[in-house]
Design a protein around this motif. Structure first.
Motif, PDB file in Angstrom:
ATOM      1  N   ASP A 140       0.798  -1.226   0.000  1.00 43.53           N
ATOM      2  CA  ASP A 140       0.000   0.000   0.000  1.00 43.53           C
ATOM      3  C   ASP A 140       0.830   1.276   0.000  1.00 43.53           C
ATOM      4  O   ASP A 140       0.323   2.341  -0.362  1.00 43.53           O
ATOM      5  CB  ASP A 140      -1.008   0.002   1.146  1.00 43.53           C
ATOM      6  N   HIS A 141       2.115   1.205   0.394  1.00 42.18           N
ATOM      7  CA  HIS A 141       3.017   2.359   0.322  1.00 42.18           C
ATOM      8  C   HIS A 141       4.087   2.174  -0.765  1.00 42.18           C
ATOM      9  O   HIS A 141       5.038   2.947  -0.832  1.00 42.18           O
ATOM     10  CB  HIS A 141       3.714   2.576   1.666  1.00 42.18           C
ATOM     11  N   ARG A 166      -0.978   5.606   2.505  1.00 39.06           N
ATOM     12  CA  ARG A 166      -1.478   4.331   1.996  1.00 39.06           C
ATOM     13  C   ARG A 166      -2.350   4.614   0.764  1.00 39.06           C
ATOM     14  O   ARG A 166      -3.337   5.350   0.855  1.00 39.06           O
ATOM     15  CB  ARG A 166      -2.305   3.657   3.086  1.00 39.06           C
TER      16      ARG A 166
END
Length: 548
Positions: A140-141, A166
């Motif tokens: 997500d990052h 995120r």
């Protein structure tokens, strides 16, 4: 510093590069032979379901799925495995979740992606590298890149902690300065840039458009001719000056009450920018979607009819209003692609329900072609239907030869091939729009060469051959930015009709069109584009150019 020069790199479609194949090619593509267009199955299985797609400047297509559902149906080469202690399902996975598809040879090979790409986003940098952002869980990052390179060493490069926030269900847009803006995502009411300065900028508009069912994920982004950013979420839209971090304009809500963003997934395009019109007008079109509570009702077994309308908003007007019109069918989860002749194809999707696992019903397999310049009431045409439903997690992109590449469809948590209404689909198809029919071959331009010292606002010449030339006014030169496609939205999709196209006859069915390069970076951000010559609404095959 970006140089205001236009470098044309001609890459004809019959020229190929060495390509390492790990799976046998399927049937060769064929041109359309019917005025309603033609479908062709390219591969019964590419091993993965195509959730995300991007065409690169070497006529390779990067295709990938998520990584957290277990094994796919294609192995990683040379005994490689992906070891991920954070994976929710399979800690050691020896199957691939991404492939590289070669358009010319109709072959593909496995790629290695480490972090979870589920519901991520992407854009192509000015040098032709795909930058892919966010996802789920350990992705997500993350930022991932893949260049338009050759050979076995051409693969994903990953940076797991490159994003500030995120980014899951976010949208991207390439900017005139070469950066990518990344907007929104689940519980993210902000945006950031890549490359960036390690900060995110609050955007209250995203919080305001979040209803109890979200419906503002994967917001629609379009770069406007003045360099500002059009953002549409749920039913509302604004113009954002991202340089000053402020909203400079707000538009009326789209008419009809339906939501248009994920999970009430409609689709959107910025209609072609015509530089022959001064000032250049920018018009956004949004089609399909569903009721704001369609997803929650689908979870309870009630599948509402999808939205039946399209809306057009001329953003550059002083007081824009939505022009609404009805589609031939209700549609949710469809894709909208610009075609080389300026038409829009609406393809894939369902007639009821919403985006999400098991949330859609009544597949719509008949594409519609929309002619923006035709009179109201005569803009839609239905063409040949696909034999395959393309539901949640399906994709479609335009290829440089004018075909539409279509894949994906997996409305299940895992790959599921039996005992369900819509089995996971691993196939890859092409659709040849009606303009590829042999009936139009006499009118079809065939590009011979591009010549001249070319730069922004500078002239260049395209030499082309055509058997039956109608008139000079029937010719235009256009450039198209191939977009990143996922979840019913093609990010950074763009067409510019270039100025000029003054045509002279060279004899023996040979002609030359003199045109001018784009007027500004805001009209055509630096990067790789496909250039087409269109004659009497029949496009040539495209060639790649680089604007930098």
């Amino acid at each position: 510093m970006l140089l205001p020069s236009l470098i044309l790199v001609v890459s004809f479609l019959f020229i190929t590069h060495p390509f390492s194949v790990r799976t046998a090619p399927g049937p060769s593509p064929a041109p359309s032979s019917a005025l309603g267009g033609e479908w062709r199955l390219l591969h019964e299985s590419i091993g993965i379901s195509a959730m995300h797609m991007q065409l690169l400047k070497n006529n390779k297509v990067v295709i990938f799925d998520r990584t957290d559902f277990g094994p796919s149906n294609i192995s990683l080469p040379n005994g490689r495995c992906r070891d991920d202690p954070n994976d929710k399902v399979l800690k050691t996975d020896c199957t691939a979740h991404s492939i590289l598809y070669d358009v010319h040879s109709n072959s593909f090979r496995a790629l290695t992606v480490q972090t979870d790409t589920w519901c991520s986003s992407g854009a192509v940098l000015a040098n032709g590298t795909l930058v892919q952002t966010g996802g789920f869980n350990d992705g997500d990052h993350a930022v991932r890149t893949i260049a338009a390179c050759r050979g076995e060493g051409c693969d994903w490069v990953e940076f797991p902690h490159a994003l500030r926030e995120r980014r899951w269900y976010a949208s991207n847009q390439i900017l005139p300065d070469g950066r990518v803006v990344i907007v929104g995502g689940r519980a993210q009411y902000n945006y950031e840039f890549y490359p960036g300065d390690s900060r995110s900028i609050r955007l209250e508009f995203l919080r305001e458009t979040k209803d109890g069912y979200e419906n503002n994920l994967y917001p629609f982004l379009h770069l406007l001719p003045d360099g500002n950013l059009f953002i549409f979420a749920n039913r509302q839209s604004i113009v954002l000056d991202y340089k000053q971090d402020r909203v400079v304009k707000q538009f009326p809500a789209i008419t009809g009450g339906d939501s248009r963003n994920y999970p009430s997934s409609g689709s959107s395009v910025l209609l072609p920018l015509d530089e022959n019109i001064n000032p250049v007008a920018a018009e956004v079109m949004i089609c399909g979607g569903s009721s704001h509570n369609a997803f929650q009702l689908a979870e309870k077994g009630t599948f509402l009819r999808a939205a039946t309308t399209c809306g057009r908003l001329r953003v550059t007007d002083d007081q824009p209003v939505w022009e609404m019109e009805k589609m031939p069918s209700a549609r949710v989860m469809s894709d909208m692609l610009l075609l080389p002749n300026g038409d829009v194809i609406i393809i894939n999707g369902a007639g009821s329900g919403a985006a999400g696992w098991e949330a859609g019903r009544n597949p719509v397999t008949t594409p519609h072609i929309y002619k923006p310049g035709a009179p109201a009431g005569r803009r839609f045409t239905s063409v040949a239907a696909s034999p395959r439903p393309r539901m949640y997690h399906s994709t479609a992109i335009l290829l440089a030869d004018g075909r539409v590449l279509v894949g994906g469809s997996n409305p299940h948590i895992y790959y599921n091939f039996t005992g369900v209404d819509f089995p996971t689909d691993l196939s890859l198809e092409s659709f040849s729009p009606p303009y590829l029919s042999p009936e139009f071959d006499p009118l079809r331009p065939r590009i011979v060469r591009v010549s001249g010292a070319v730069g922004y606002n500078a002239s260049f010449t395209v030499t082309f051959r055509v058997a039956e030339f109608l008139e000079a006014g029937a010719v235009s030169v256009r450039i198209m930015a191939p977009p990143f496609n996922t979840h019913s939205f093609s990010m950074s999709q763009r067409m510019v009709v270039l100025r000029g196209a003054e045509v002279s006859c060279l004899g023996s069915e040979m002609y030359a069109a003199a045109a001018l390069g784009p007027s500004a970076l805001e009209i055509a951000p630096p990067g790789y584009y496909v250039l087409f010559v269109v004659h009497a609404r029949v496009p040539s095959s495209g060639i790649w150019i680089q604007i930098q």
